[in-house]
Scaffold this active site. Sequence first.
Site, short mmCIF file in Angstrom:
data_model
loop_
_atom_site.label_atom_id
_atom_site.label_comp_id
_atom_site.label_asym_id
_atom_site.label_seq_id
_atom_site.Cartn_x
_atom_site.Cartn_y
_atom_site.Cartn_z
N GLY A 126 0.80 -1.23 0.00
CA GLY A 126 0.00 0.00 0.00
C GLY A 126 0.83 1.27 0.00
O GLY A 126 0.28 2.36 0.10
N ASP A 251 -5.69 0.49 -17.08
CA ASP A 251 -5.99 1.10 -15.78
C ASP A 251 -5.14 2.36 -15.57
O ASP A 251 -5.37 3.10 -14.62
CB ASP A 251 -5.76 0.11 -14.63
CG ASP A 251 -4.37 -0.50 -14.67
OD1 ASP A 251 -4.03 -1.13 -15.70
OD2 ASP A 251 -3.61 -0.34 -13.70
N ASP A 261 -0.68 8.38 -14.13
CA ASP A 261 0.05 7.31 -13.45
C ASP A 261 1.47 7.14 -14.00
O ASP A 261 1.73 6.35 -14.90
CB ASP A 261 -0.72 5.99 -13.55
CG ASP A 261 -0.93 5.41 -12.16
OD1 ASP A 261 -0.46 6.03 -11.19
OD2 ASP A 261 -1.58 4.35 -12.04
P1 AMP Z 1 0.60 0.75 -11.04
O1 AMP Z 1 1.70 -0.08 -11.62
O2 AMP Z 1 1.10 1.77 -10.04
O3 AMP Z 1 -0.27 1.36 -12.08
O4 AMP Z 1 -0.30 -0.24 -10.18
C1 AMP Z 1 -1.04 -1.30 -10.73
C2 AMP Z 1 -1.94 -1.88 -9.68
O5 AMP Z 1 -1.17 -2.40 -8.59
C3 AMP Z 1 -2.93 -0.90 -9.05
O6 AMP Z 1 -4.08 -1.61 -8.70
C4 AMP Z 1 -2.17 -0.45 -7.82
O7 AMP Z 1 -3.02 0.06 -6.82
C5 AMP Z 1 -1.50 -1.74 -7.38
N1 AMP Z 1 -0.27 -1.49 -6.63
C6 AMP Z 1 0.91 -1.04 -7.11
N2 AMP Z 1 1.82 -0.94 -6.12
C7 AMP Z 1 1.22 -1.35 -4.99
C8 AMP Z 1 1.62 -1.47 -3.63
N3 AMP Z 1 2.86 -1.17 -3.23
N4 AMP Z 1 0.71 -1.91 -2.74
C9 AMP Z 1 -0.53 -2.23 -3.12
N5 AMP Z 1 -0.97 -2.13 -4.38
C10 AMP Z 1 -0.13 -1.69 -5.30
MG MG Z 2 -1.80 2.46 -12.11
#
Ligand code: AMP
Ligand code: MG
Length: 485
Positions: A126, A251, A261
């Site tokens: 998180g 996403d 993002d």
């Molecule tokens: P992102 O690569 O940042 O676009 O994230 C892709 C997905 O993974 C999204 O649903 C994020 O909320 C989740 N996510 C990425 N990093 C974390 C983390 N450290 N803890 C929890 N969820 C994560």
């Molecule tokens: Mg993302």
Amino acid sequence: MPSLSQLRFDNTFARQFPQLHTRLAPTPLREPFLVHANAAVAKLLDIDLDAHSPEELARYFGGHTPLPGSEPLAMTYSGHQFGQYNPQLGDGRGLLLGEVVNERGERWDLHLKGAGRTPYSRFGDGRAVLRSSIREYLCSEAMHGLGIPSTRALCVVGSKESVQRESREAGATLLRVADSHIRFGHFEWLFNNRPELLRPLADYVIDRHYPECRDAAKPVAALLHAVVTRTAKLMADWQKSGFAHGVMNTDNFSITGSTFDYGPFGFLDAYDPGYVCNHSDHTGRYAWNQQPSIGLWNLNALAYALSPLVDQDDIIAALHSYEPTLLEHYYSGMRGKLGLASIQDDDTALIMGLLDLMMKNGGDYTRTFRALSHVQLGDERCPLRDDFVDREGFDAWFESYRQRLLLEGRPDPERQADMLRRNPKYILRNYLAQIAINKADNGDYSEVERLLQLLQSPYEEWPEHEAYAGLPPDWGRKMVISCSS
Ligand code: AMP
Ligand code: MG
């Protein structure tokens, strides 16, 4: 100017879509401290930063003090990641705090990235790390400075809490400010789980972001068409500026056509169309020169999710408008970068000729265009030729360019001024971000401050900061960035 406790929240998404989120409060960061706050974004929210001590800002945006009127929630969405459908994503480490309406009636989403675990965290902690928070903070402002639609950020808060990535790193939060946090993936999730809510969400997006579609004969078809247009223009902007996003999953695509993002992004240094900035992108799916086709791929996924609401013919027409819109926006932008005010048959060949020379000679994308902005029509030889191994090839191209400029007959100063407004001097090269991060790791945020200032005005000359417009050092070329953030 109001203080943070007086922000005017009006949380329409929280009210209207209880099925699409989970309410929860941020998990406070341990011993938070302010890394940097962005006065320009504070102004957007009508906040007077001086009314708050750094400690107070750190407590608000480190998840300790709730903002009065905010209603933090984690959004539900799904999406295609590297081409594979992932049915359950959602905000795993960020919370939508709410929507702030400023004095001008503009509505801004506040989203706290790194706010702790949520029901969508899966195996994640998180959290966000300081490194990637600084990268997003700087790059979102750099894109805005370039004139490219993007989310922005109010501040970065660091902490004594360490989190595990490839190594132990400092945890941090970023307060993202955006016109919207609705992604293509929201519609994909509804299509697969709650199709009856597709229309309410489409109507919501129309009311909030595309009011011009409200009175169309088929509002949702008009919405799809408008999203295609904005996305095509965004992809053209990325290609014009040499920006590589790195993780173009659905996403990570905003419904408003804003850059959204920031992960392992990069800007081209030497012009290399196959540049892959994401260390984990083994097949080069999101290589720089693939971005326009991936933009369309993602729009196909969105169109499929909207298919219960939009006739097939309208879907086809909307998707067919993508390529001409993108090409029109791209070529008009590239002509502008070359200082061409009119349209001529040979323009595409002229533009491609230059890109080809850059590719074969390792020419730096940003510096080449900036240098061309200083060309005088009387120049027989361009000073830039020495940057090209193939000097004869460059001379031949330059002569055709000179002839093309002579055809237009615009005075040098007019054309130069125009080009200098379109060809940035300062971009966020990955090595510059890395230096700022290294210093920040040691508690020195001066480089974050300096870069933010330069990147907010990337077309200006900053004689005292000439080095920031130079070529990257050997260690900083074609950097690939880890996806873990
Ligand atoms: P992102 O690569 O940042 O676009 O994230 C892709 C997905 O993974 C999204 O649903 C994020 O909320 C989740 N996510 C990425 N990093 C974390 C983390 N450290 N803890 C929890 N969820 C994560
Ligand atoms: Mg993302």
